[in-house]
Design a protein around this motif. Sequence first.
Motif, PDB file in Angstrom:
ATOM      1  N   GLU B  92       0.835  -1.207   0.000  1.00 22.72           N
ATOM      2  CA  GLU B  92       0.000   0.000   0.000  1.00 22.72           C
ATOM      3  C   GLU B  92       0.872   1.261   0.000  1.00 22.72           C
ATOM      4  OE1 GLU B  92      -3.634   1.805   2.790  1.00 22.72           O
ATOM      5  OE2 GLU B  92      -2.755  -0.171   3.185  1.00 22.72           O
ATOM      6  N   GLU B  95       2.420   1.689  -3.275  1.00 22.87           N
ATOM      7  CA  GLU B  95       1.437   2.212  -4.234  1.00 22.87           C
ATOM      8  C   GLU B  95       1.247   3.716  -4.039  1.00 22.87           C
ATOM      9  OE1 GLU B  95      -0.713   1.483  -7.514  1.00 22.87           O
ATOM     10  OE2 GLU B  95       0.421  -0.031  -6.354  1.00 22.87           O
ATOM     11  N   LYS B  96       1.152   4.066  -2.757  1.00 17.76           N
ATOM     12  CA  LYS B  96       0.988   5.500  -2.451  1.00 17.76           C
ATOM     13  C   LYS B  96       2.181   6.305  -2.957  1.00 17.76           C
ATOM     14  CE  LYS B  96      -1.898   5.245   1.697  1.00 17.76           C
ATOM     15  NZ  LYS B  96      -1.864   5.336   3.160  1.00 17.76           N
ATOM     16  N   ARG B  98       4.186   5.475  -5.283  1.00 12.35           N
ATOM     17  CA  ARG B  98       4.193   5.512  -6.732  1.00 12.35           C
ATOM     18  C   ARG B  98       3.201   6.565  -7.254  1.00 12.35           C
ATOM     19  NH1 ARG B  98       3.227   0.299  -7.689  1.00 12.35           N
ATOM     20  NH2 ARG B  98       5.429  -0.252  -7.572  1.00 12.35           N
ATOM     21  N   GLU B  99       2.020   6.589  -6.638  1.00 11.90           N
ATOM     22  CA  GLU B  99       1.010   7.591  -7.035  1.00 11.90           C
ATOM     23  C   GLU B  99       1.526   9.005  -6.811  1.00 11.90           C
ATOM     24  OE1 GLU B  99      -2.526   6.713  -4.911  1.00 11.90           O
ATOM     25  OE2 GLU B  99      -2.967   4.890  -6.074  1.00 11.90           O
ATOM     26  N   LYS B 100       2.169   9.157  -5.627  1.00 10.15           N
ATOM     27  CA  LYS B 100       2.686  10.472  -5.295  1.00 10.15           C
ATOM     28  C   LYS B 100       3.746  10.903  -6.315  1.00 10.15           C
ATOM     29  CE  LYS B 100       4.015  12.963  -1.136  1.00 10.15           C
ATOM     30  NZ  LYS B 100       4.388  12.797   0.285  1.00 10.15           N
ATOM     31  N   GLU B 102       4.005   9.857  -9.349  1.00  8.76           N
ATOM     32  CA  GLU B 102       3.340  10.171 -10.621  1.00  8.76           C
ATOM     33  C   GLU B 102       2.733  11.563 -10.586  1.00  8.76           C
ATOM     34  OE1 GLU B 102       0.552   7.092 -11.444  1.00  8.76           O
ATOM     35  OE2 GLU B 102       2.111   5.653 -12.065  1.00  8.76           O
ATOM     36  N   GLN B 103       2.131  11.880  -9.430  1.00 11.13           N
ATOM     37  CA  GLN B 103       1.544  13.211  -9.283  1.00 11.13           C
ATOM     38  C   GLN B 103       2.620  14.293  -9.412  1.00 11.13           C
ATOM     39  OE1 GLN B 103      -0.521  13.213  -5.599  1.00 11.13           O
ATOM     40  NE2 GLN B 103      -2.297  12.084  -6.398  1.00 11.13           N
ATOM     41  N   LYS B 106       3.648  14.536 -12.927  1.00 10.81           N
ATOM     42  CA  LYS B 106       2.610  15.220 -13.710  1.00 10.81           C
ATOM     43  C   LYS B 106       2.607  16.721 -13.443  1.00 10.81           C
ATOM     44  CE  LYS B 106      -0.665  11.470 -14.317  1.00 10.81           C
ATOM     45  NZ  LYS B 106      -1.935  10.887 -13.823  1.00 10.81           N
TER      46      LYS B 106
END
Lengths: 288, 173
Positions: B92, B95-96, B98-100, B102-103, B106
């Motif tokens: 988890e 994943e967080k 990785r999302e962060k 990516e954000q 971006k």
Amino acid sequence: MDKQKRTRVLVIAGLILAALLCAVIALARGHTGGRESIQEAMKDAVLHETGKVSLFGLVEVNPAVAAGFVLTCILLFAALLIRLFAVPRFREVPGKAQLLLETAVGYFDGLAKTNSPHRHGFLSFYLFAAGVYIFLGTLLELFGLQAVSTAGRSISLPAPLSDINAALAMGLLSYGVILVGGLRANGLRGAGAALKDFSLPISMSFRLFGALLSGLLVTELVYYTLRLSFVIPVFVGIMFTLLHALIQTYVLTMLVSVFYGECTEPHAPKEKKQKRGRAAVKDAETAA
Amino acid sequence: MPLNIDFLQVLLHLFNFVILSAGLYLLLYKPVKGFMDRREAAYAQKAQEAEERIAEAMELRRTYEEQLAGLEKEMDESRRSLRMALEAERQEELEKAREKAEQIVKKAAAEARLEHERMMIDVNRQTGELAEEATKRLLGRSTSDLFDDFLDLSEEAIAAEGLYDSMEARAYE
């Protein structure tokens, strides 16, 4: 050589010299024994025809009967003392005296259990009593207890079982014990097993009598000749008596226990014979 | 009788032996045998108690061993569940992250795009101004001079603003 050893050597040398001196004196006098001949002495040892004693002034009996009663008195008195003073002090870890008593009781109890495992309560006690009587009765002659015969002569009390009457009594009683034991354990079958050995009381009696008498005769023979009366009787008398006491105690108790065990051994009931003929067919039909 | 057998004396011997037997039984045999039997019974009882204690101890040991085995099993179970929970948590967190990431990427891309646009707007604006200046000068000079002036001014302006380098860098990117 230290002082104690020297004293011991001197004492032994003195004893040997005294014995040699007595032997020399006896040989010089040419003495051949007592008033009676050797045949008479041996016959009297076997048959006790002459040296009778009076039993409580009631009846004239062989000296062996008196010896038996004396032995009974001594043993009962000793047993009473042991019961009063020794038995209450018995400990879980036995001392020497306690160990001796327990060994005697345990030996005969073990003998009874080994040879008659099915029924041994009374046998154990009987073997103990018979063993004590034979062993200590045989040893009694070693003490040379004196009695006065009806003829007024001093006689030494013999072993009770050196009398044929005592040996017969012991043999008959032992046979009776075996017979009754077999009867009680197996009924008529047990009694039959005992009666089958009808020669047992005779063989037991005469074996006992013969063995003890032979020792007595040898000792009597040795004592009869004065030349052999020094030092030798110490070994001959004591060794014969001790050996006979041990052997005869063992033999009689072993024989009684073995025969008792044979007669009281339980027998498996016989299987019923198979029915034949019409009865068998009828039974099969009923079962079907 | 032969051998001087006398039944009276036989009976006397029997009587004597019976008395002796009875006396020995009561005074010696019975007490000694009773003592031996009692001691044997006591030893047998002690042996039996010892055997019972040994059996109890063995039963207790078996119970403890069973409990121990259960505990180990339970510990294995809890260890496995804990490991699974930890793994899930790690996944988890990963994943967080990785999302962060990516954000962030971006956001950075958007900012870069905005900067690029802003720079393009500035360039356009300055180009317009230069064009306006050049037009004004063109109206007062010859065409070639004006054109040269225009180019000189443009280069100067670009060099002064550092736009040339940034444009080259953008071009490389």
